[in-house]
Design a protein around this motif. Sequence first.
Motif, PDB file in Angstrom:
ATOM      1  N   TYR A   8      13.721   6.103  -1.460  1.00 21.20           N
ATOM      2  CA  TYR A   8      12.667   6.502  -0.514  1.00 21.20           C
ATOM      3  C   TYR A   8      13.049   6.090   0.903  1.00 21.20           C
ATOM      4  CZ  TYR A   8       9.043   7.962  -3.854  1.00 21.20           C
ATOM      5  OH  TYR A   8       8.319   8.642  -4.805  1.00 21.20           O
ATOM      6  N   ASN A   9      13.533   4.862   1.034  1.00 21.89           N
ATOM      7  CA  ASN A   9      13.820   4.382   2.385  1.00 21.89           C
ATOM      8  C   ASN A   9      14.997   5.129   3.010  1.00 21.89           C
ATOM      9  OD1 ASN A   9      12.628   2.602   4.265  1.00 21.89           O
ATOM     10  ND2 ASN A   9      14.587   1.535   4.339  1.00 21.89           N
ATOM     11  N   SER A  10      16.017   5.453   2.185  1.00 22.26           N
ATOM     12  CA  SER A  10      17.146   6.160   2.798  1.00 22.26           C
ATOM     13  C   SER A  10      16.750   7.593   3.159  1.00 22.26           C
ATOM     14  CB  SER A  10      18.402   6.087   1.934  1.00 22.26           C
ATOM     15  OG  SER A  10      18.175   6.733   0.735  1.00 22.26           O
ATOM     16  N   LEU A  11      15.903   8.236   2.356  1.00 24.58           N
ATOM     17  CA  LEU A  11      15.450   9.592   2.703  1.00 24.58           C
ATOM     18  C   LEU A  11      14.598   9.555   3.976  1.00 24.58           C
ATOM     19  CD1 LEU A  11      14.594  10.861  -0.881  1.00 24.58           C
ATOM     20  CD2 LEU A  11      16.317  11.843   0.641  1.00 24.58           C
ATOM     21  N   HIS A  12      13.812   8.509   4.113  1.00 24.68           N
ATOM     22  CA  HIS A  12      13.016   8.349   5.344  1.00 24.68           C
ATOM     23  C   HIS A  12      13.944   8.198   6.545  1.00 24.68           C
ATOM     24  CE1 HIS A  12      10.615   6.626   8.483  1.00 24.68           C
ATOM     25  NE2 HIS A  12      11.257   5.488   8.389  1.00 24.68           N
ATOM     26  N   LYS A  13      14.952   7.356   6.381  1.00 24.36           N
ATOM     27  CA  LYS A  13      15.889   7.122   7.492  1.00 24.36           C
ATOM     28  C   LYS A  13      16.657   8.399   7.847  1.00 24.36           C
ATOM     29  CE  LYS A  13      16.479   2.237   7.781  1.00 24.36           C
ATOM     30  NZ  LYS A  13      17.129   1.034   7.288  1.00 24.36           N
ATOM     31  N   ALA A  14      16.850   9.261   6.854  1.00 24.98           N
ATOM     32  CA  ALA A  14      17.543  10.537   7.109  1.00 24.98           C
ATOM     33  C   ALA A  14      16.596  11.565   7.742  1.00 24.98           C
ATOM     34  CB  ALA A  14      18.105  11.075   5.799  1.00 24.98           C
ATOM     35  N   GLY A  15      15.351  11.167   7.964  1.00 26.76           N
ATOM     36  CA  GLY A  15      14.404  12.038   8.680  1.00 26.76           C
ATOM     37  C   GLY A  15      13.610  12.974   7.794  1.00 26.76           C
ATOM     38  N   LYS A  16      13.625  12.726   6.482  1.00 27.83           N
ATOM     39  CA  LYS A  16      12.945  13.631   5.540  1.00 27.83           C
ATOM     40  C   LYS A  16      11.421  13.535   5.645  1.00 27.83           C
ATOM     41  CE  LYS A  16      14.182  16.104   1.763  1.00 27.83           C
ATOM     42  NZ  LYS A  16      14.676  17.408   2.098  1.00 27.83           N
ATOM     43  N   PHE A  17      10.902  12.347   5.822  1.00 30.58           N
ATOM     44  CA  PHE A  17       9.444  12.147   5.916  1.00 30.58           C
ATOM     45  C   PHE A  17       9.172  10.811   6.595  1.00 30.58           C
ATOM     46  CE2 PHE A  17      10.976  11.381   1.488  1.00 30.58           C
ATOM     47  CZ  PHE A  17      11.045  10.001   1.536  1.00 30.58           C
ATOM     48  N   ASP A  18       7.923  10.634   7.033  1.00 32.83           N
ATOM     49  CA  ASP A  18       7.513   9.329   7.540  1.00 32.83           C
ATOM     50  C   ASP A  18       7.204   8.441   6.324  1.00 32.83           C
ATOM     51  OD1 ASP A  18       6.880   7.317   9.267  1.00 32.83           O
ATOM     52  OD2 ASP A  18       5.055   8.220  10.048  1.00 32.83           O
ATOM     53  N   ILE A  19       7.131   7.145   6.551  1.00 33.85           N
ATOM     54  CA  ILE A  19       6.929   6.237   5.417  1.00 33.85           C
ATOM     55  C   ILE A  19       6.044   5.075   5.821  1.00 33.85           C
ATOM     56  CG2 ILE A  19       8.883   4.632   5.837  1.00 33.85           C
ATOM     57  CD1 ILE A  19       9.657   5.095   2.845  1.00 33.85           C
ATOM     58  N   GLU A  44      -7.021   3.753   4.951  1.00 33.75           N
ATOM     59  CA  GLU A  44      -5.966   2.737   5.062  1.00 33.75           C
ATOM     60  C   GLU A  44      -4.714   3.274   5.757  1.00 33.75           C
ATOM     61  OE1 GLU A  44      -5.193   2.125   0.936  1.00 33.75           O
ATOM     62  OE2 GLU A  44      -7.069   1.082   0.565  1.00 33.75           O
ATOM     63  N   GLY A  45      -4.007   2.370   6.437  1.00 36.01           N
ATOM     64  CA  GLY A  45      -2.661   2.685   6.925  1.00 36.01           C
ATOM     65  C   GLY A  45      -2.626   3.504   8.201  1.00 36.01           C
ATOM     66  N   LYS A  46      -1.459   4.134   8.436  1.00 41.60           N
ATOM     67  CA  LYS A  46      -1.175   4.851   9.680  1.00 41.60           C
ATOM     68  C   LYS A  46      -2.168   5.950  10.009  1.00 41.60           C
ATOM     69  CE  LYS A  46       3.810   4.410   9.588  1.00 41.60           C
ATOM     70  NZ  LYS A  46       5.120   4.970   9.758  1.00 41.60           N
ATOM     71  N   ARG A  47      -2.724   6.600   8.976  1.00 38.42           N
ATOM     72  CA  ARG A  47      -3.604   7.754   9.201  1.00 38.42           C
ATOM     73  C   ARG A  47      -5.074   7.377   9.032  1.00 38.42           C
ATOM     74  NH1 ARG A  47      -0.536  11.897  11.251  1.00 38.42           N
ATOM     75  NH2 ARG A  47      -1.908  13.505  10.427  1.00 38.42           N
ATOM     76  N   ALA A  48      -5.377   6.073   9.096  1.00 34.14           N
ATOM     77  CA  ALA A  48      -6.768   5.616   8.899  1.00 34.14           C
ATOM     78  C   ALA A  48      -7.697   6.323   9.873  1.00 34.14           C
ATOM     79  CB  ALA A  48      -6.850   4.109   9.085  1.00 34.14           C
ATOM     80  N   GLU A  85      11.551  -1.360   7.482  1.00 31.67           N
ATOM     81  CA  GLU A  85      11.336  -2.068   8.742  1.00 31.67           C
ATOM     82  C   GLU A  85       9.915  -2.580   8.895  1.00 31.67           C
ATOM     83  OE1 GLU A  85      12.761   1.280  10.651  1.00 31.67           O
ATOM     84  OE2 GLU A  85      14.827   0.551  10.711  1.00 31.67           O
ATOM     85  N   ASN A  86       9.785  -3.683   9.653  1.00 33.02           N
ATOM     86  CA  ASN A  86       8.471  -4.284   9.876  1.00 33.02           C
ATOM     87  C   ASN A  86       7.446  -3.287  10.410  1.00 33.02           C
ATOM     88  OD1 ASN A  86       9.797  -6.633   9.261  1.00 33.02           O
ATOM     89  ND2 ASN A  86       8.839  -7.826  10.884  1.00 33.02           N
ATOM     90  N   GLU A  87       7.913  -2.386  11.275  1.00 36.49           N
ATOM     91  CA  GLU A  87       6.960  -1.463  11.918  1.00 36.49           C
ATOM     92  C   GLU A  87       6.280  -0.544  10.902  1.00 36.49           C
ATOM     93  OE1 GLU A  87      10.041   0.436  14.361  1.00 36.49           O
ATOM     94  OE2 GLU A  87       9.400   2.335  13.469  1.00 36.49           O
ATOM     95  N   ASN A  88       6.858  -0.425   9.706  1.00 34.40           N
ATOM     96  CA  ASN A  88       6.253   0.437   8.680  1.00 34.40           C
ATOM     97  C   ASN A  88       5.532  -0.349   7.582  1.00 34.40           C
ATOM     98  OD1 ASN A  88       7.046   2.959   9.755  1.00 34.40           O
ATOM     99  ND2 ASN A  88       9.153   2.524   9.100  1.00 34.40           N
ATOM    100  N   VAL A  89       5.396  -1.667   7.796  1.00 34.01           N
ATOM    101  CA  VAL A  89       4.749  -2.511   6.783  1.00 34.01           C
ATOM    102  C   VAL A  89       3.295  -2.768   7.175  1.00 34.01           C
ATOM    103  CG1 VAL A  89       4.754  -4.782   5.655  1.00 34.01           C
ATOM    104  CG2 VAL A  89       6.921  -3.632   6.168  1.00 34.01           C
ATOM    105  N   TYR A  90       2.400  -2.600   6.208  1.00 34.84           N
ATOM    106  CA  TYR A  90       0.967  -2.863   6.404  1.00 34.84           C
ATOM    107  C   TYR A  90       0.498  -3.842   5.343  1.00 34.84           C
ATOM    108  CZ  TYR A  90       0.768   1.020   9.657  1.00 34.84           C
ATOM    109  OH  TYR A  90       0.970   1.819  10.746  1.00 34.84           O
ATOM    110  N   LEU A  91      -0.141  -4.922   5.799  1.00 35.64           N
ATOM    111  CA  LEU A  91      -0.775  -5.827   4.843  1.00 35.64           C
ATOM    112  C   LEU A  91      -2.260  -5.473   4.797  1.00 35.64           C
ATOM    113  CD1 LEU A  91       0.791  -9.331   5.694  1.00 35.64           C
ATOM    114  CD2 LEU A  91       1.689  -7.504   4.235  1.00 35.64           C
TER     115      LEU A  91
END
Length: 243
Positions: free
Chosen positions: A158-169, A13-17, A194-200
């Motif tokens: 989680y989202n603010s740490l992602h935005k600060a470049g800590k990890f992908d999300i 599932e997801g980005k690393r499928a 953001e939409n680009e990080n949302v998976y249904l």
Amino acid sequence: MKISEIFYSIQGEGKRAGMPSFFIRTNYCNLRCLFKSGNLCDTSYTSWYPEDMKNLGETDIDQISDKYRKILCRDIVITGGEPIMQADELLSLCRKLKNINKDSYITIETNGTLIGDFINYADLISISPKLKSSVPVNTSYERMHNKGRINTEVLKKYNSLHKAGKFDIQWKFVFTSEKDIPEIKQLQSETGFENENVYLMPEGISKKDLNKTRSETVRACLKYNYNFTERLHILIWGKKRGV
Ligand code: SF4
């Protein structure tokens, strides 16, 4: 560490499928999903029935690391159950795995209700917030699940740490019908993801279920500009453990 199973498979599932991945599935969950279709989650042996005899039980972190050393693939997925229920052990495990392979790519799959210092070693946080559609109506867990399923402060963190470049999300939502969308939008406005990080992801624990829900999920992705993700492991192997 309380472990359900350890195996080598592809991420479904997801980005690393599709990526070959070393999976560590922890045992126990702080929620109890039950969908309107009547399906429990696909890993009910870690949540509803953690005493399942097939679960590995208490497992030494060195033993887990030794298993990884033999495979040494890049992707490592720590999933559950809810892995962050064992936050201290999770931190030690992530640190150890990174020491074995500094180029490893660690994904933590979580329901997003908890956070911990392991984030310092995570490359991708895969959050699957549980929507109203997951509430186990008319069971003894209904109140506990409904009260605990969303922790907005943790999601924001989680989202603010992602935005600060800590990890992908990535934000992975089990999609049951278009009725889920207002709740996703609400969470999005509170949390800022953001939409680009949302998976249904279509709800289902069998090929037949997924075939039923897939086209409505894709239509919603096109309408609301979200990504679609298949559940490859279910398509390939069905509801089988260790894959
Ligand atoms: S949060 Fe995840 S592991 Fe826990 S009951 Fe729901 S789907 Fe299962």
